[in-house]
Design a protein around this motif. Structure first.
Motif: not given
Ligand SMILES: Cc1cc2nc3c(=O)[nH]c(=O)nc-3n(C[C@H](O)[C@H](O)[C@H](O)COP(=O)(O)OP(=O)(O)OC[C@H]3O[C@@H](n4cnc5c(N)ncnc54)[C@H](O)[C@@H]3O)c2cc1C
Length: 457
Positions: A64, A447-448, A445, A441-442, A457, A200, A438, A452
């Motif tokens: 992260p 791979n979050n 990013d 975000k996908q 999310l 994020t 969500r 995170p």
């Protein structure tokens, strides 16, 4: 974090811009909220390329990354909830361009709000949002939280001024959004998507901001109210009177007590004080507006209406308002600063609800706020080591937010979701909205790795 990854990070940013010392990790485990979690390392990138390379490494190795400005978030936005790396943007702190002709500035994200303000003042311009933390918070943090402040009612918040961004993405690519124009209708507004995205979706490496001419003259008035609802009604009436004060702030009785205990301002401990400021280019203009505001104070039963006779007196009033969090923090061991907003007409109802909830749960909830845009900061003063009191705090918070949603308000007017509101985002956003967020975000990013655990999310 494995040593080989730390070595890779040092290769990218240099030894001097890397740390994993215990003292730094403890410092980076906190922001201005109650939340805490320790990272494993931190870097200070000095340019876009370094920022992008660090992100690519994090994405490849799946650790992260939490971008950090000055760490003044009041909702846990800058706390590395899942450990990993802090990316402190404080060394990317150059004002790259001040362009009065095109009415814009280009800055790196680590520039402190007040430093930009100082540079713009000789030109008679400003970047208006004016957060109370302006002497320390960064412009990158302001954009990532959509910061607001006392000028919101007339001049809006950060999102109204962001024209373009340069953003480093998790896969190491660099995205440029927006333009240098005052307006555009071109495509989806990716710039605004990053405003308030809490680190994020990408790490902001350059910001182009619209700037405003700053009216040189101000008039200030203060109304003292023995009844909270009278103050709320005055706010509502002012905001549809045709006069738009550049600031309209509310300070309640418990805050006034705390201010009096900690300063020599000696303010009357009435149920609420409203402080209003009008701006303009001639004395006549600002005086005309402030007299209208003072009339509304009187019509709504203000026991006293005071005009600041000079700038020094006006500054004293603002110092009292801006020091509110500091003096409140002295009431007890902990202070949970809430940040709700309601439609203007609901300000009186919300103020009464806050006061009733405080009484019901036997808690001190001093409240200040940017009343002119319906943004109130009830601050729950408590002792987090007292389990019984904390149970009451939890119930009171729940009731506060139920009231906010009932009034069709918002959970956060300017501080953001972070860790504080992540568990209750559903109260404001329905399942379809959450699903779309969500999905966004996908896309950015997958791979979050970016901050995170935030934004629900
Ligand atoms: C005394 C006090 C008064 C305050 N008053 C106000 C107020 O009036 N109005 C207001 O809006 N807020 C206020 N705040 C809250 C806070 O100052 C703001 O949210 C501010 O915008 C945070 O800036 P920062 O540089 O400290 O960011 P940080 O707290 O370090 O970070 C905040 C968020 O921004 C993200 N971030 C930071 N830099 C970047 C970047 N370059 N790219 C991507 N993401 C990034 C972080 O990951 C985090 O999610 C106050 C706080 C305090 C302590």
């Amino acid at each position: 974090m494995e040593q080989r990854i730390k070595d890779n990070l040092k290769d990218i940013v240099g030894e001097d811009n890397f740390t994993d010392s215990l003292i730094d990790m403890i410092a980076y485990s906190k922001d201005a909220s109650e939340f805490t979690h320790r990272p494993e390392a931190a870097v200070w990138p000095t340019c876009t390329e370094e920022t992008a390379s660090v992100l690519k490494l994090a994405n490849d190795e799946r650790f992260p990354v939490v971008a950090r400005g000055a760490g003044t978030s009041l909702a846990g936005l800058a706390v590395p909830e899942q450990g990993g790396l802090i990316m402190d943007m404080g060394r990317m702190d150059k004002i790259l361009e001040i362009n009065i002709e095109d009415r814009l500035v280009v800055v790196q994200p680590g520039v402190v709000y007040a430093d930009l303000d100082k540079q713009l003042a000789p030109h008679g311009f400003c970047f208006p949002p004016d957060p109370a933390s302006g002497s320390v918070c960064t412009l990158g943090g302001n954009v990532a939280t959509n910061a607001g402040g006392i000028k919101g009612a007339k001049y809006g918040t950060t999102k109204d001024y962001v024209l373009a961004l340069e953003v480093a993405m998790p896969d190491g690519r660099v995205l440029r959004t927006g333009s240098r124009c005052m307006k555009t209708s071109s495509g989806y507004d990716l710039t605004k998507l990053f405003v308030g995205s809490e680190g994020t979706l990408g790490v902001i490496t350059e910001i182009t901001l619209k700037i405003n001419p700053k009216p040189p003259l101000l008039s200030t008035a203060m109304g003292m109210f023995d009844d909270l609802e009278d103050a709320g009604r005055a706010v509502s009436e002012i905001m549809h009177s045709g006069i738009l004060p550049c600031a309209l702030e509310i300070v309640d009785q418990q805050t006034l007590r705390a201010i009096n205990q900690n300063t020599d301002l000696n303010l009357p401990e009435v149920e609420a004080i409203l402080v209003a400021e009008t701006d303009g280019y001639t004395q006549e203009e600002t005086e005309y507006q402030i007299e209208k505001v003072a009339d509304i104070f009187r019509r709504n039963n203000a026991s006293t209406v005071r005009r600041a006779d000079d700038r020094q007196e006006a500054e004293a009033l603002w110092t009292a308002r801006k020091s509110a969090y500091g003096v409140m923090a002295r009431i007890n061991n902990n202070l949970f600063v809430e940040d709700l907003a309601v439609p203007m007409s609901k300000v009186p109802t919300m103020l009464r609800a806050i006061s009733d909830i405080a009484k019901k749960y036997d808690l001190k909830i001093p409240t200040v706020g940017h009343a002119g845009d319906g943004n109130l900061h009830p601050c729950i003063s408590c002792d987090a080591t007292d389990a019984e009191e904390m149970a009451r705090v939890e119930k009171a918070s729940k009731e506060l937010f139920e009231k906010v949603t009932e009034l069709r308000g918002t959970l956060t007017g300017e501080h953001g979701i972070g860790m504080a509101k992540a568990p209750i985002m559903w109260m404001e956003h329905d399942e379809l909205s959450m699903e779309i967020m969500r999905n966004i975000k996908q896309v950015f990013d997958p791979n979050n790795i970016l901050n995170p655990g935030k934004m629900g999310l």
